[in-house]
Design a protein around this motif. Structure first.
Motif, PDB file in Angstrom:
ATOM      1  N   GLU A  40       0.816  -1.225   0.000  1.00 27.67           N
ATOM      2  CA  GLU A  40       0.000   0.000   0.000  1.00 27.67           C
ATOM      3  C   GLU A  40       0.847   1.271   0.000  1.00 27.67           C
ATOM      4  N   ILE A  41       2.116   1.165   0.442  1.00 29.37           N
ATOM      5  CA  ILE A  41       2.923   2.381   0.598  1.00 29.37           C
ATOM      6  C   ILE A  41       4.204   2.327  -0.259  1.00 29.37           C
ATOM      7  N   ILE A  42       5.046   1.329  -0.013  1.00 28.43           N
ATOM      8  CA  ILE A  42       6.371   1.324  -0.674  1.00 28.43           C
ATOM      9  C   ILE A  42       6.242   1.117  -2.188  1.00 28.43           C
ATOM     10  N   MET A  43       5.524   0.082  -2.623  1.00 23.54           N
ATOM     11  CA  MET A  43       5.468  -0.201  -4.067  1.00 23.54           C
ATOM     12  C   MET A  43       4.745   0.894  -4.855  1.00 23.54           C
ATOM     13  N   PRO A  44       3.613   1.419  -4.367  1.00 25.36           N
ATOM     14  CA  PRO A  44       3.007   2.530  -5.112  1.00 25.36           C
ATOM     15  C   PRO A  44       3.944   3.742  -5.200  1.00 25.36           C
TER      16      PRO A  44
END
Ligand code: AMP
Ligand code: GLY
Length: 427
Positions: free
Chosen positions: A247-251
């Motif tokens: 939800e945070i790093i990959m986006p």
């Protein structure tokens, strides 16, 4: 491979410790370094704001990889200058370093790519910000947009405090960093530090940590750079880590790439674990200090190939390995820190204190003079220990501190209290 590390803190001593155990390491240089780093690396005096002098040093000394510890040289574009000359560097470009260099930049990225974070507004003049304060609910968080050495955040309990914080920013208290501000919702939950090494596309997850920002026991007193840390953070269950990645790093990585600023280096997400799950408080584009000390004390695999792959790509083909045991680090600081303090006092007993294989003492503000270790900064030492439990690691760190003779220093006596309380609940 010849390596040049930039920085002088406990974080950099921990990184040099990891390099010194690397199969890939050749000569290790550090600028400016500190008393502890000098035992493992050649300390050199370079002006890192003069990119040509850093490039010249690398060319003359066969440095193949430059690792940048702190944020300032990253935000200042040192990596761009090095790469333009064909010198590999671990860390983001100036454009990608905006993730730490501008809070407004990061908030806008979060909005664009749907990354969970506190609701916010950005203002670049005082009147609009003051008007906004008439209708918001309290507490509310006021942040200077730019780098303010960790001092640019105020959690205001009421409108009067918020008005003062806005005024301080626009009156120039943080210089250029405060010419624009972010006002955001106050998140409620437990904080955790999450790290991923990135190559622009792929993110290699590292263990989590938690730090202690307040100067005194019980999480009271002024904010500091960090008075201690432990790893892993028990709140970061496998599910929370997976959610943070997806939800945070990959986006963030996909968004930065799509926007023409692929992120390389270590992405350090300051998280609040709220009732909804992980939310981003802020990004840093470097390792945390003192979080790095606990991560490096647990690292078992070779860091340098990973750092090189972060620059070159191909990180997805590498693995990392960490000791399963938790680690705790306790910061010893000069009396008076984070306010005024005196330098130059002698620290004795370090060899006895470091007598056990599970204890690592990382120096921050120290220098060696005539074979004596002298305090030369605010945060001075990081007493780091591994144990079967956080409680055991913490007890070992405090037992080591007992052997250190330094009346001019102080430390918190409750590092790891949250994790220790959790461990005791399960007994
Ligand atoms: P930052 O420099 O953005 O990490 O902020 C410093 C500290 O302020 C964080 O570690 C949090 O403890 C606190 N903080 C920042 N933003 C928020 C927020 N939106 N809600 C609650 N606490 C916050
Ligand atoms: N320990 C927090 C930081 O390095 O920003």
């Amino acid at each position: 491979m010849g390596v040049l590390l930039i920085g002088s803190g406990g974080r950099e001593h921990a990184l040099v410790y990891a390099f010194s155990r690397s199969q890939a390491a050749g000569d290790i240089y550090c600028t400016p370094g500190n008393g502890g780093i000098a035992e493992l690396a050649t300390c050199v005096d370079l002006d890192v704001t003069d990119h040509r002098s850093v490039i010249g040093f690398c060319e003359n000394n066969n440095v193949e990889l430059v690792v940048v510890g702190p944020e300032l040289p990253l935000v200042d574009g040192l990596v761009d200058s090095l790469e333009a000359k064909g010198i590999k560097a671990f860390g983001p470009t100036k454009a990608a370093a905006q993730l730490e260099g501008s809070k407004a930049f990061t908030k806008q990225l979060c909005s664009k790519y749907n990354i969970p974070t506190a609701d916010y507004e950005v203002f670049d003049e005082a009147q609009g910000a003051q008007n906004y304060l008439n209708d918001c609910s309290y507490p509310i968080v006021i942040k200077a947009d730019g780098l303010a050495a960790g001092k640019g955040v105020v959690i205001a309990d009421d409108q009067a405090q918020a008005q003062q914080a806005v005024q301080d920013c626009f009156d120039g208290r943080f210089g250029e960093a405060g010419t624009s501000i972010v006002i955001e919702e106050c998140l409620v939950g437990e904080e955790a530090s999450f790290f991923a090494i990135c190559d622009g596309e792929y993110a290699m997850e590292l263990p989590t940590a938690q730090d202690h920002k307040c100067a005194y026991d019980g999480d009271i007193g002024p904010n500091t750079g960090g008075m201690g840390a432990y790893s892993p953070a028990p709140i970061m269950t496998d599910e929370m880590c997976q959610r943070t990645m997806s939800e945070i790093i990959m986006p963030t990585l996909r968004g930065m790439k799509a926007d023409g600023m692929p992120f390389k280096g270590v992405l350090f997400a300051g998280l609040m674990i709220t009732s909804k799950g992980p939310e981003l408080i802020e990004y840093n584009v470097r390792f945390g200090d003192p979080e790095c000390q606990v991560l490096m004390s647990r690292l078992r695999s070779d860091l340098l190939p990973v750092m090189l792959a972060s620059s070159n790509g191909g990180l997805d083909r590498l693995v990392n390995e960490f000791d399963d045991r938790p680690a705790v680090t306790v910061v010893m600081a000069s009396n008076g820190y984070p306010g005024a303090y005196e330098s130059g006092s002698e620290i004795k007993g370090l060899e006895e204190a470091a007598g056990d294989a599970d204890i690592m003492i990382f120096h921050a503000g120290t220098k060696i003079e005539d074979g004596r270790v002298l305090a030369s900064g605010g945060r001075v030492l990081n007493i780091t220990a591994l144990g079967e439990t956080v409680l055991q690691a913490r007890d070992k760190a405090y037992a080591a501190i007992e052997k250190i003779d330094w009346p001019q220093g102080f430390y918190r006596k409750d590092i790891g209290w949250r994790a220790v309380a959790r461990e005791q609940e399960t007994i």
